[in-house]
Design a protein around this motif. Structure first.
Motif, PDB file in Angstrom:
ATOM      1  N   GLN A 149       0.822  -1.198   0.000  1.00 59.00           N
ATOM      2  CA  GLN A 149       0.000   0.000   0.000  1.00 59.00           C
ATOM      3  C   GLN A 149       0.863   1.257   0.000  1.00 59.00           C
ATOM      4  OE1 GLN A 149      -2.282  -1.042   3.521  1.00 59.00           O
ATOM      5  NE2 GLN A 149      -4.138  -1.299   2.303  1.00 59.00           N
ATOM      6  N   ARG A 150       1.953   1.241   0.754  1.00 58.51           N
ATOM      7  CA  ARG A 150       2.872   2.378   0.764  1.00 58.51           C
ATOM      8  C   ARG A 150       3.435   2.627  -0.642  1.00 58.51           C
ATOM      9  NH1 ARG A 150       6.040   3.402   5.871  1.00 58.51           N
ATOM     10  NH2 ARG A 150       4.811   2.572   7.587  1.00 58.51           N
ATOM     11  N   GLN A 151       3.801   1.542  -1.309  1.00 56.64           N
ATOM     12  CA  GLN A 151       4.366   1.677  -2.641  1.00 56.64           C
ATOM     13  C   GLN A 151       3.342   2.270  -3.607  1.00 56.64           C
ATOM     14  OE1 GLN A 151       7.137   2.098  -4.854  1.00 56.64           O
ATOM     15  NE2 GLN A 151       7.872   0.466  -3.528  1.00 56.64           N
ATOM     16  N   THR A 152       2.096   1.843  -3.516  1.00 55.42           N
ATOM     17  CA  THR A 152       1.069   2.381  -4.398  1.00 55.42           C
ATOM     18  C   THR A 152       0.817   3.863  -4.120  1.00 55.42           C
ATOM     19  OG1 THR A 152      -0.722   1.648  -2.917  1.00 55.42           O
ATOM     20  CG2 THR A 152      -0.081   0.153  -4.691  1.00 55.42           C
ATOM     21  N   VAL A 153       0.873   4.265  -2.858  1.00 55.63           N
ATOM     22  CA  VAL A 153       0.693   5.676  -2.523  1.00 55.63           C
ATOM     23  C   VAL A 153       1.842   6.510  -3.094  1.00 55.63           C
ATOM     24  CG1 VAL A 153       0.682   7.361  -0.632  1.00 55.63           C
ATOM     25  CG2 VAL A 153      -0.703   5.275  -0.460  1.00 55.63           C
ATOM     26  N   ALA A 154       3.071   5.993  -2.970  1.00 60.47           N
ATOM     27  CA  ALA A 154       4.233   6.717  -3.503  1.00 60.47           C
ATOM     28  C   ALA A 154       4.138   6.868  -5.018  1.00 60.47           C
ATOM     29  CB  ALA A 154       5.518   5.987  -3.114  1.00 60.47           C
ATOM     30  N   ILE A 155       3.683   5.827  -5.707  1.00 60.04           N
ATOM     31  CA  ILE A 155       3.537   5.892  -7.162  1.00 60.04           C
ATOM     32  C   ILE A 155       2.413   6.850  -7.535  1.00 60.04           C
ATOM     33  CG2 ILE A 155       2.928   4.572  -9.223  1.00 60.04           C
ATOM     34  CD1 ILE A 155       4.302   2.147  -7.904  1.00 60.04           C
ATOM     35  N   ALA A 156       1.296   6.776  -6.811  1.00 57.05           N
ATOM     36  CA  ALA A 156       0.169   7.673  -7.084  1.00 57.05           C
ATOM     37  C   ALA A 156       0.571   9.125  -6.856  1.00 57.05           C
ATOM     38  CB  ALA A 156      -1.020   7.306  -6.199  1.00 57.05           C
ATOM     39  N   LYS A 157       1.405   9.366  -5.868  1.00 60.21           N
ATOM     40  CA  LYS A 157       1.890  10.723  -5.598  1.00 60.21           C
ATOM     41  C   LYS A 157       2.660  11.262  -6.797  1.00 60.21           C
ATOM     42  CE  LYS A 157       4.937  13.264  -2.438  1.00 60.21           C
ATOM     43  NZ  LYS A 157       5.810  13.152  -1.232  1.00 60.21           N
ATOM     44  N   ALA A 158       3.465  10.405  -7.413  1.00 61.93           N
ATOM     45  CA  ALA A 158       4.219  10.827  -8.591  1.00 61.93           C
ATOM     46  C   ALA A 158       3.293  11.121  -9.763  1.00 61.93           C
ATOM     47  CB  ALA A 158       5.236   9.752  -8.974  1.00 61.93           C
ATOM     48  N   VAL A 159       2.305  10.261  -9.962  1.00 55.05           N
ATOM     49  CA  VAL A 159       1.390  10.421 -11.096  1.00 55.05           C
ATOM     50  C   VAL A 159       0.490  11.640 -10.917  1.00 55.05           C
ATOM     51  CG1 VAL A 159      -0.537   9.325 -12.317  1.00 55.05           C
ATOM     52  CG2 VAL A 159       1.443   7.963 -11.612  1.00 55.05           C
ATOM     53  N   LEU A 160       0.170  11.975  -9.673  1.00 57.32           N
ATOM     54  CA  LEU A 160      -0.730  13.097  -9.384  1.00 57.32           C
ATOM     55  C   LEU A 160      -0.256  14.387 -10.032  1.00 57.32           C
ATOM     56  CD1 LEU A 160      -3.101  14.353  -7.737  1.00 57.32           C
ATOM     57  CD2 LEU A 160      -1.502  14.579  -5.828  1.00 57.32           C
ATOM     58  N   TRP A 161       1.065  14.555 -10.138  1.00 57.65           N
ATOM     59  CA  TRP A 161       1.615  15.822 -10.621  1.00 57.65           C
ATOM     60  C   TRP A 161       1.973  15.760 -12.104  1.00 57.65           C
ATOM     61  CZ3 TRP A 161       0.170  19.333  -7.557  1.00 57.65           C
ATOM     62  CH2 TRP A 161      -0.001  19.030  -6.197  1.00 57.65           C
ATOM     63  N   VAL A 177       4.439 -12.006  -1.897  1.00 57.87           N
ATOM     64  CA  VAL A 177       4.027 -12.413  -3.243  1.00 57.87           C
ATOM     65  C   VAL A 177       2.796 -11.645  -3.708  1.00 57.87           C
ATOM     66  CG1 VAL A 177       3.186 -14.337  -4.640  1.00 57.87           C
ATOM     67  CG2 VAL A 177       5.018 -14.711  -2.971  1.00 57.87           C
ATOM     68  N   ALA A 178       1.774 -11.560  -2.858  1.00 56.41           N
ATOM     69  CA  ALA A 178       0.530 -10.886  -3.249  1.00 56.41           C
ATOM     70  C   ALA A 178       0.768  -9.393  -3.465  1.00 56.41           C
ATOM     71  CB  ALA A 178      -0.539 -11.112  -2.189  1.00 56.41           C
ATOM     72  N   GLN A 179       1.515  -8.774  -2.561  1.00 56.14           N
ATOM     73  CA  GLN A 179       1.782  -7.337  -2.686  1.00 56.14           C
ATOM     74  C   GLN A 179       2.640  -7.042  -3.914  1.00 56.14           C
ATOM     75  OE1 GLN A 179       3.504  -6.276   1.085  1.00 56.14           O
ATOM     76  NE2 GLN A 179       1.511  -5.963   2.046  1.00 56.14           N
ATOM     77  N   THR A 180       3.588  -7.926  -4.208  1.00 54.64           N
ATOM     78  CA  THR A 180       4.414  -7.749  -5.403  1.00 54.64           C
ATOM     79  C   THR A 180       3.558  -7.786  -6.655  1.00 54.64           C
ATOM     80  OG1 THR A 180       6.407  -8.687  -4.393  1.00 54.64           O
ATOM     81  CG2 THR A 180       6.251  -8.803  -6.788  1.00 54.64           C
ATOM     82  N   ALA A 181       2.627  -8.711  -6.713  1.00 57.81           N
ATOM     83  CA  ALA A 181       1.741  -8.811  -7.876  1.00 57.81           C
ATOM     84  C   ALA A 181       0.922  -7.544  -8.054  1.00 57.81           C
ATOM     85  CB  ALA A 181       0.824 -10.023  -7.729  1.00 57.81           C
ATOM     86  N   GLN A 182       0.446  -6.970  -6.951  1.00 57.11           N
ATOM     87  CA  GLN A 182      -0.347  -5.744  -7.018  1.00 57.11           C
ATOM     88  C   GLN A 182       0.482  -4.571  -7.545  1.00 57.11           C
ATOM     89  OE1 GLN A 182      -1.707  -5.346  -2.997  1.00 57.11           O
ATOM     90  NE2 GLN A 182      -3.254  -6.946  -3.181  1.00 57.11           N
ATOM     91  N   VAL A 183       1.713  -4.451  -7.046  1.00 56.96           N
ATOM     92  CA  VAL A 183       2.567  -3.341  -7.467  1.00 56.96           C
ATOM     93  C   VAL A 183       2.964  -3.500  -8.930  1.00 56.96           C
ATOM     94  CG1 VAL A 183       4.822  -2.245  -7.119  1.00 56.96           C
ATOM     95  CG2 VAL A 183       3.409  -2.845  -5.154  1.00 56.96           C
ATOM     96  N   LEU A 184       3.294  -4.717  -9.352  1.00 60.97           N
ATOM     97  CA  LEU A 184       3.656  -4.943 -10.749  1.00 60.97           C
ATOM     98  C   LEU A 184       2.490  -4.638 -11.684  1.00 60.97           C
ATOM     99  CD1 LEU A 184       5.776  -8.234 -10.565  1.00 60.97           C
ATOM    100  CD2 LEU A 184       6.588  -5.877 -10.796  1.00 60.97           C
ATOM    101  N   GLU A 185       1.297  -4.980 -11.253  1.00 62.54           N
ATOM    102  CA  GLU A 185       0.115  -4.671 -12.049  1.00 62.54           C
ATOM    103  C   GLU A 185      -0.037  -3.156 -12.204  1.00 62.54           C
ATOM    104  OE1 GLU A 185      -4.780  -5.232 -11.906  1.00 62.54           O
ATOM    105  OE2 GLU A 185      -3.496  -6.238 -10.421  1.00 62.54           O
ATOM    106  N   LEU A 186       0.230  -2.423 -11.117  1.00 62.62           N
ATOM    107  CA  LEU A 186       0.152  -0.965 -11.164  1.00 62.62           C
ATOM    108  C   LEU A 186       1.227  -0.380 -12.086  1.00 62.62           C
ATOM    109  CD1 LEU A 186      -0.850   1.782 -10.261  1.00 62.62           C
ATOM    110  CD2 LEU A 186       0.506   1.532  -8.164  1.00 62.62           C
ATOM    111  N   VAL A 187       2.432  -0.909 -12.013  1.00 63.86           N
ATOM    112  CA  VAL A 187       3.522  -0.432 -12.873  1.00 63.86           C
ATOM    113  C   VAL A 187       3.158  -0.652 -14.337  1.00 63.86           C
ATOM    114  CG1 VAL A 187       5.932  -0.763 -13.525  1.00 63.86           C
ATOM    115  CG2 VAL A 187       5.277  -0.797 -11.111  1.00 63.86           C
TER     116      VAL A 187
END
Length: 269
Positions: A149-161, A177-187
């Motif tokens: 969740q922290r990683q997704t917030v950091a990425i969203a912060k970058a995209v916001l601007w 494993v589950a969190q890695t899959a979520q972050v890779l999907e977001l990337v």
């Protein structure tokens, strides 16, 4: 995808005193693609990223953005172009909530008071646009979030601007494993939405799962940049460890020198 790279580096050199960290680096990054930047510790990945983001000035070489020569002498210059870096430590404040972190230093105001409703709306819209469903409460303190969740917030912060190029430094390090899959999907979704993404990773499974191109650094030189579908896992490992794999990489394995010179290079990341 445009034939012109969003970011193109040509002949980049960088030294710290007598130690040359980057040598004649040429790299291209396209919109709508994930470019994986791989290399062993000491290859120069961190220095290259800091040159792109304006933290370190380059000694020589060309920096082109959308085909135009530009000067990036500070992080402000990089941000003006739409270049954002999400470092491994994420640079989030545990004592602040998600909205406060996303707008930290760029708060919206309504007269003399903060426009909390506008910031909440913009944060929510950004998270929705990225398909982020793991964050349920925008006013949740970052300290209570999981690593993913922290990683997704950091990425969203970058995209916001309105970033156009997002550089991610080991985004799945220390994740399950589950969190890695979520972050890779977001990337992957970032690239599918038209952004250019540079992914720094030591995890070859992650690299092959979501990247479109792989750029390999070896002792400060970019020895190959190829489409992911045109290279094998074993070839990437050879490029990382020796700078050469068959017809890829250096024509001569000894091109970078041996002995004390190689030892000096190995001390720089």
């Amino acid at each position: 995808m445009s034939a012109t790279p969003l970011l193109e580096l040509r002949g980049i050199d960088k030294s710290f005193g007598p130690v040359q960290v980057l040598r004649d680096v040429t790299l291209s990054v396209h919109e709508g693609e994930v470019t994986a930047l791989v290399g062993d510790n000491g290859a120069g990945k961190s220095t290259l990223v800091k040159c792109i983001s304006g933290i370190h000035p380059t000694d020589s070489g060309e920096f082109l953005f959308e085909g135009r020569p530009v000067s990036v002498n500070s992080p402000r210059d990089a941000a003006a172009l739409g270049i954002d870096v999400v470092y491994q430590d994420l640079a989030l404040c545990d004592n602040l909530d998600i909205v406060q972190n996303m707008f930290l230093g760029r708060e919206r105001s309504n007269g003399l008071v903060l426009d909390e409703s506008a910031m909440e709306q913009m944060a929510a819209e950004t998270l929705v646009s990225l398909g982020i469903r793991t964050v349920r409460f925008l006013r949740q303190h970052v300290a209570s979030l999981s690593g993913g969740q922290r990683q997704t917030v950091a990425i969203a912060k970058a995209v916001l601007w309105n970033s156009r190029l997002v550089i991610l430094d080991e985004p799945t390090a220390a994740l399950g494993v589950a969190q890695t899959a979520q972050v890779l999907e977001l990337v992957r979704r970032l690239a599918d939405n038209g952004l250019a993404v540079v992914l720094i990773s030591h995890n070859m499974n992650d690299v092959f799962a979501i990247s479109d191109r792989i750029a390999a650094l070896y002792l400060g030189q970019l020895v190959a940049q190829v489409r992911t579908t045109d290279i094998t896992h074993a070839q990437v490992v050879e490029l990382i460890t020796s700078g050469r794999s068959g017809a890829l990489g250096h024509a001569e394995p000894s091109a970078l020198g041996t002995g004390s010179d190689a030892t000096t290079w190995g001390a720089v990341r």
